[in-house]
Design an enzyme around this catalytic site. Structure first.
Site, PDB file in Angstrom:
ATOM      1  CG  ASN A   1     -12.707   7.189   3.865  1.00 50.04           C
ATOM      2  OD1 ASN A   1     -12.640   8.286   3.324  1.00 50.04           O
ATOM      3  ND2 ASN A   1     -13.407   6.184   3.366  1.00 50.04           N
TER       4      ASN A   1
ATOM      5  CG  HIS B   1     -14.183  -0.157  -1.956  1.00 47.65           C
ATOM      6  ND1 HIS B   1     -14.799  -0.471  -0.775  1.00 47.65           N
ATOM      7  CD2 HIS B   1     -13.507   1.010  -1.733  1.00 47.65           C
ATOM      8  CE1 HIS B   1     -14.511   0.460   0.139  1.00 47.65           C
ATOM      9  NE2 HIS B   1     -13.733   1.374  -0.417  1.00 47.65           N
TER      10      HIS B   1
ATOM     11  CE  LYS C   1     -10.579  -1.274  -0.201  1.00 50.99           C
ATOM     12  NZ  LYS C   1      -9.332  -0.535   0.018  1.00 50.99           N
TER      13      LYS C   1
HETATM   14  N1  LIG Z   1      -7.325   6.665   3.303  1.00 57.38           N
HETATM   15  C1  LIG Z   1      -8.077   6.966   2.230  1.00 57.38           C
HETATM   16  O1  LIG Z   1      -8.881   7.918   2.236  1.00 57.38           O
HETATM   17  C2  LIG Z   1      -7.922   6.142   0.998  1.00 57.38           C
HETATM   18  C3  LIG Z   1      -7.077   5.070   1.014  1.00 57.38           C
HETATM   19  N2  LIG Z   1      -6.850   4.349  -0.112  1.00 57.38           N
HETATM   20  C4  LIG Z   1      -5.838   3.312   0.003  1.00 57.38           C
HETATM   21  O2  LIG Z   1      -4.653   3.772  -0.652  1.00 57.38           O
HETATM   22  C5  LIG Z   1      -3.901   2.668  -1.152  1.00 57.38           C
HETATM   23  C6  LIG Z   1      -3.615   2.889  -2.621  1.00 57.38           C
HETATM   24  O3  LIG Z   1      -4.827   2.895  -3.352  1.00 57.38           O
HETATM   25  P1  LIG Z   1      -4.831   3.210  -4.922  1.00 57.38           P
HETATM   26  O4  LIG Z   1      -4.230   4.540  -5.199  1.00 57.38           O
HETATM   27  O5  LIG Z   1      -6.200   2.935  -5.383  1.00 57.38           O
HETATM   28  O6  LIG Z   1      -3.838   2.067  -5.472  1.00 57.38           O
HETATM   29  P2  LIG Z   1      -2.998   2.057  -6.826  1.00 57.38           P
HETATM   30  O7  LIG Z   1      -2.630   0.625  -7.050  1.00 57.38           O
HETATM   31  O8  LIG Z   1      -3.711   2.800  -7.885  1.00 57.38           O
HETATM   32  O9  LIG Z   1      -1.688   2.894  -6.478  1.00 57.38           O
HETATM   33  C7  LIG Z   1      -0.659   2.450  -5.668  1.00 57.38           C
HETATM   34  C8  LIG Z   1       0.632   2.976  -6.249  1.00 57.38           C
HETATM   35  O10 LIG Z   1       1.682   2.687  -5.339  1.00 57.38           O
HETATM   36  C9  LIG Z   1       2.802   2.304  -6.103  1.00 57.38           C
HETATM   37  N3  LIG Z   1       3.758   1.578  -5.266  1.00 57.38           N
HETATM   38  C10 LIG Z   1       3.765   0.258  -4.946  1.00 57.38           C
HETATM   39  N4  LIG Z   1       4.813  -0.016  -4.155  1.00 57.38           N
HETATM   40  C11 LIG Z   1       5.466   1.152  -3.969  1.00 57.38           C
HETATM   41  C12 LIG Z   1       6.626   1.505  -3.238  1.00 57.38           C
HETATM   42  N5  LIG Z   1       7.322   0.609  -2.523  1.00 57.38           N
HETATM   43  N6  LIG Z   1       7.009   2.810  -3.235  1.00 57.38           N
HETATM   44  C13 LIG Z   1       6.317   3.743  -3.951  1.00 57.38           C
HETATM   45  N7  LIG Z   1       5.220   3.447  -4.667  1.00 57.38           N
HETATM   46  C14 LIG Z   1       4.799   2.172  -4.673  1.00 57.38           C
HETATM   47  C15 LIG Z   1       2.218   1.488  -7.254  1.00 57.38           C
HETATM   48  O11 LIG Z   1       3.140   1.345  -8.337  1.00 57.38           O
HETATM   49  C16 LIG Z   1       1.008   2.329  -7.597  1.00 57.38           C
HETATM   50  O12 LIG Z   1       1.324   3.329  -8.548  1.00 57.38           O
HETATM   51  C17 LIG Z   1      -4.762   1.433  -0.839  1.00 57.38           C
HETATM   52  O13 LIG Z   1      -4.340   0.859   0.374  1.00 57.38           O
HETATM   53  C18 LIG Z   1      -6.158   2.006  -0.694  1.00 57.38           C
HETATM   54  O14 LIG Z   1      -7.010   1.218   0.086  1.00 57.38           O
HETATM   55  C19 LIG Z   1      -7.500   4.624  -1.278  1.00 57.38           C
HETATM   56  C20 LIG Z   1      -8.392   5.646  -1.349  1.00 57.38           C
HETATM   57  C21 LIG Z   1      -8.685   6.505  -0.214  1.00 57.38           C
HETATM   58  O1  LIG Z   2      -8.960   1.378  -2.093  1.00 57.57           O
HETATM   59  C1  LIG Z   2      -9.811   2.312  -2.086  1.00 57.57           C
HETATM   60  O2  LIG Z   2     -10.301   2.748  -3.125  1.00 57.57           O
HETATM   61  C2  LIG Z   2     -10.208   2.893  -0.813  1.00 57.57           C
HETATM   62  N1  LIG Z   2      -9.574   2.534   0.271  1.00 57.57           N
HETATM   63  C3  LIG Z   2      -9.826   2.978   1.591  1.00 57.57           C
HETATM   64  C4  LIG Z   2     -10.339   1.850   2.448  1.00 57.57           C
HETATM   65  O3  LIG Z   2      -9.901   0.699   2.261  1.00 57.57           O
HETATM   66  O4  LIG Z   2     -11.181   2.100   3.316  1.00 57.57           O
HETATM   67  C5  LIG Z   2     -10.689   4.216   1.639  1.00 57.57           C
HETATM   68  C6  LIG Z   2     -11.779   4.226   0.618  1.00 57.57           C
HETATM   69  O5  LIG Z   2     -12.728   3.281   0.989  1.00 57.57           O
HETATM   70  C7  LIG Z   2     -11.240   3.944  -0.772  1.00 57.57           C
END
Ligand SMILES: NC(=O)C1=CN([C@@H]2O[C@H](COP(=O)(O)OP(=O)(O)OC[C@H]3O[C@@H](n4cnc5c(N)ncnc54)[C@H](O)[C@@H]3O)[C@@H](O)[C@H]2O)C=CC1
Ligand SMILES: O=C(O)C1=N[C@H](C(=O)O)C[C@H](O)C1
Length: 249
Positions: free
Chosen positions: A106, A134, A138
């Site tokens: 996060n 969430h 997700k």
């Molecule tokens: N660490 C943090 O603060 C946060 C982490 N996340 C995490 O980030 C990840 C993505 O979340 P979202 O953006 O909501 O998902 P999303 O599904 O909106 O976006 C993921 C994107 O990755 C693309 N993708 C899939 N395979 C790919 C590949 N091999 N190469 C390049 N692109 C590829 C998809 O086409 C899509 O556009 C999840 O694991 C989520 O839990 C989300 C929000 C905050």
């Molecule tokens: O998928 C999300 O949206 C988010 N993913 C991260 C997680 O799995 O903790 C961070 C945040 O909660 C949003």
């Protein structure tokens, strides 16, 4: 000096937000914005120095392997990292020095503080449980943040010699008590209208203490992501988990 940045998952919810944030920063240049189906060589051909990955737990390891093998620093927000995956990344880095990796479950400053305060509080209470909430699109449950919080809380309680949370449940519809993450119960809610939220519930003798964090939009993660992009090359460890140390926690 301007840092050349690539984004993987650029058409996704987080990736698109990262592209906007990088484009809005004077000291960063967005040189590659790739998504599913694009060749990873686009990153090296564009001369990316740091690549941000917000893709999917199923593909992130392949991306990371490419980045380490090509000496490109990585800032990873994609979830799904357990101890085995982190060890695998370390083994790639040992074979091919150069690339630094920051993996953060996060990037929200408040979320990091929530984890920090929960870890501090956990040994002082008899019971602790985590509820994460969430948006319904997700991919993973429980969230990476909830898993990490449970691991940190469990470690703090073990170090302090705190007993396991009491629980007399003897009859249960499977799942009713949530997932068991290192002895800490984690409950995952998926609800339209939500973005990313978490409560850590602590209970003791005649009192409860609740620590809650809410991300109202995905912009909330950007200060942490940009901090990671700016600092990843100079971090003391080749693989860093979480942005706590970057915040001085
Ligand atoms: N660490 C943090 O603060 C946060 C982490 N996340 C995490 O980030 C990840 C993505 O979340 P979202 O953006 O909501 O998902 P999303 O599904 O909106 O976006 C993921 C994107 O990755 C693309 N993708 C899939 N395979 C790919 C590949 N091999 N190469 C390049 N692109 C590829 C998809 O086409 C899509 O556009 C999840 O694991 C989520 O839990 C989300 C929000 C905050
Ligand atoms: O998928 C999300 O949206 C988010 N993913 C991260 C997680 O799995 O903790 C961070 C945040 O909660 C949003």
């Amino acid at each position: 000096m301007v840092i050349r940045v690539g984004v993987l998952g650029a058409r996704g919810r987080m990736g698109a937000e990262v592209c906007r944030a990088v484009e809005g920063a004077d000291d960063l240049e967005l040189v590659a914005a790739l998504d599913h189906g694009d060749a990873l060589d686009g990153l090296t051909e564009a001369g990316a120095e740091v690549v941000v990955d917000f893709t999917h737990p199923d593909v992130v390891m392949g991306n990371l392997r490419y980045l380490v093998e090509h000496g490109v620093h990585a800032v990873v927000g994609t979830t799904g990292f357990d101890a085995a995956r982190l060890d695998t990344v370390r083994s790639w880095q040992a074979e091919r020095p150069g690339a630094q990796v920051l993996v953060a479950p996060n990037f929200g400053i408040g979320a990091v503080l929530m984890m920090h305060f929960a870890t501090k509080a956990a040994p002082f209470f008899e019971s602790v449980e985590i509820v994460e909430l969430h948006h319904p699109n997700k991919a993973d449950a429980p969230s990476g943040t909830a898993r990490r919080t449970a691991e940190l809380v469990a470690a703090a309680r073990a170090e302090a010699g705190t007993d396991p949370s009491p629980d007399a449940t003897s009859q249960e519809i499977p799942g009713a008590r949530g997932a068991d993450v290192e002895g800490v119960r984690v409950h995952a809610v998926r609800l339209s209208g939500l973005i990313a939220h978490q409560e850590v519930l602590l209970g003791g003798h005649g009192e409860t203490f609740t620590i809650r964090h809410d991300s109202m939009n995905r912009e909330s993660f950007m200060p942490g992501v940009l901090l990671g992009v700016r600092r990843v090359a100079d971090l003391p460890d080749r693989l860093t988990v979480g942005i706590e140390s970057l915040l001085g926690l």
